[in-house]
Motif scaffolding. Structure first.
Motif, short mmCIF file in Angstrom:
data_model
loop_
_atom_site.label_atom_id
_atom_site.label_comp_id
_atom_site.label_asym_id
_atom_site.label_seq_id
_atom_site.Cartn_x
_atom_site.Cartn_y
_atom_site.Cartn_z
N VAL A 181 0.88 -1.17 0.00
CA VAL A 181 0.00 0.00 0.00
C VAL A 181 0.90 1.21 0.00
O VAL A 181 1.78 1.33 0.86
CB VAL A 181 -0.92 0.03 1.24
CG1 VAL A 181 -1.77 1.28 1.24
CG2 VAL A 181 -1.78 -1.22 1.32
N PHE A 182 0.73 2.11 -0.98
CA PHE A 182 1.55 3.31 -1.07
C PHE A 182 0.71 4.45 -1.62
O PHE A 182 0.19 4.35 -2.73
CB PHE A 182 2.77 3.07 -1.96
CG PHE A 182 3.69 4.24 -2.05
CD1 PHE A 182 4.48 4.61 -0.98
CD2 PHE A 182 3.75 4.99 -3.20
CE1 PHE A 182 5.33 5.70 -1.06
CE2 PHE A 182 4.60 6.08 -3.31
CZ PHE A 182 5.39 6.44 -2.23
N ARG A 183 0.57 5.47 -0.82
CA ARG A 183 -0.25 6.64 -1.18
C ARG A 183 -1.64 6.22 -1.60
O ARG A 183 -2.39 5.70 -0.78
CB ARG A 183 0.46 7.50 -2.22
CG ARG A 183 1.74 8.09 -1.68
CD ARG A 183 2.36 9.03 -2.65
NE ARG A 183 3.62 9.53 -2.10
CZ ARG A 183 4.50 10.19 -2.80
NH1 ARG A 183 4.28 10.45 -4.07
NH2 ARG A 183 5.61 10.60 -2.23
N ASP A 184 -2.01 6.41 -2.87
CA ASP A 184 -3.36 6.05 -3.32
C ASP A 184 -3.38 4.78 -4.16
O ASP A 184 -4.30 4.54 -4.93
CB ASP A 184 -3.98 7.21 -4.11
CG ASP A 184 -3.23 7.52 -5.40
OD1 ASP A 184 -2.09 7.03 -5.57
OD2 ASP A 184 -3.77 8.25 -6.24
N THR A 185 -2.35 3.92 -3.98
CA THR A 185 -2.26 2.70 -4.78
C THR A 185 -2.13 1.46 -3.89
O THR A 185 -1.35 1.46 -2.94
CB THR A 185 -1.04 2.76 -5.72
OG1 THR A 185 -1.17 3.93 -6.54
CG2 THR A 185 -0.97 1.53 -6.61
N VAL A 186 -2.90 0.44 -4.22
CA VAL A 186 -2.83 -0.84 -3.53
C VAL A 186 -2.36 -1.86 -4.56
O VAL A 186 -2.90 -1.94 -5.66
CB VAL A 186 -4.23 -1.25 -3.00
CG1 VAL A 186 -4.17 -2.60 -2.31
CG2 VAL A 186 -4.78 -0.19 -2.06
N THR A 187 -1.31 -2.64 -4.22
CA THR A 187 -0.85 -3.71 -5.09
C THR A 187 -1.43 -5.01 -4.58
O THR A 187 -1.27 -5.35 -3.40
CB THR A 187 0.69 -3.79 -5.11
OG1 THR A 187 1.22 -2.52 -5.46
CG2 THR A 187 1.17 -4.83 -6.12
N VAL A 188 -2.10 -5.74 -5.47
CA VAL A 188 -2.77 -6.98 -5.10
C VAL A 188 -2.18 -8.12 -5.93
O VAL A 188 -2.11 -8.03 -7.16
CB VAL A 188 -4.29 -6.89 -5.36
CG1 VAL A 188 -4.98 -8.19 -4.98
CG2 VAL A 188 -4.89 -5.71 -4.61
N ALA A 189 -1.75 -9.19 -5.26
CA ALA A 189 -1.28 -10.39 -5.93
C ALA A 189 -2.50 -11.28 -6.16
O ALA A 189 -3.17 -11.67 -5.20
CB ALA A 189 -0.24 -11.12 -5.09
#
Length: 71
Positions: A15-23
């Protein structure tokens, strides 16, 4: 969820700023899915990372299981 979308379960890995990384892992059902030609999940590997931009990014935590809709 959006109309005419495909949903996948995944795990938040960043999770970074307004971005979520999903595997997101492809499942056995992906091989027979009618949308597989338009979907890039699992083509080279069984896991694909998807970047989701959302103003609610801070409400997600690493390790959380989520459902992602793709069009």
């Amino acid at each position: 969820m959006a109309t005419n979308s495909v949903t996948h379960l995944g795990t938040v890995i960043n999770v970074f700023r307004d971005t979520v990384t999903v595997a997101v892992e492809s499942s056995e059902a992906c091989g027979s899915c009618a949308s597989r030609s338009a979907c890039s999940l699992g083509r080279e590997t069984n896991t694909r990372n998807i970047l989701v931009t959302t103003p609610q990014a801070a409400s997600y935590t690493v390790g959380e299981r989520v459902r992602v809709a793709t069009r």
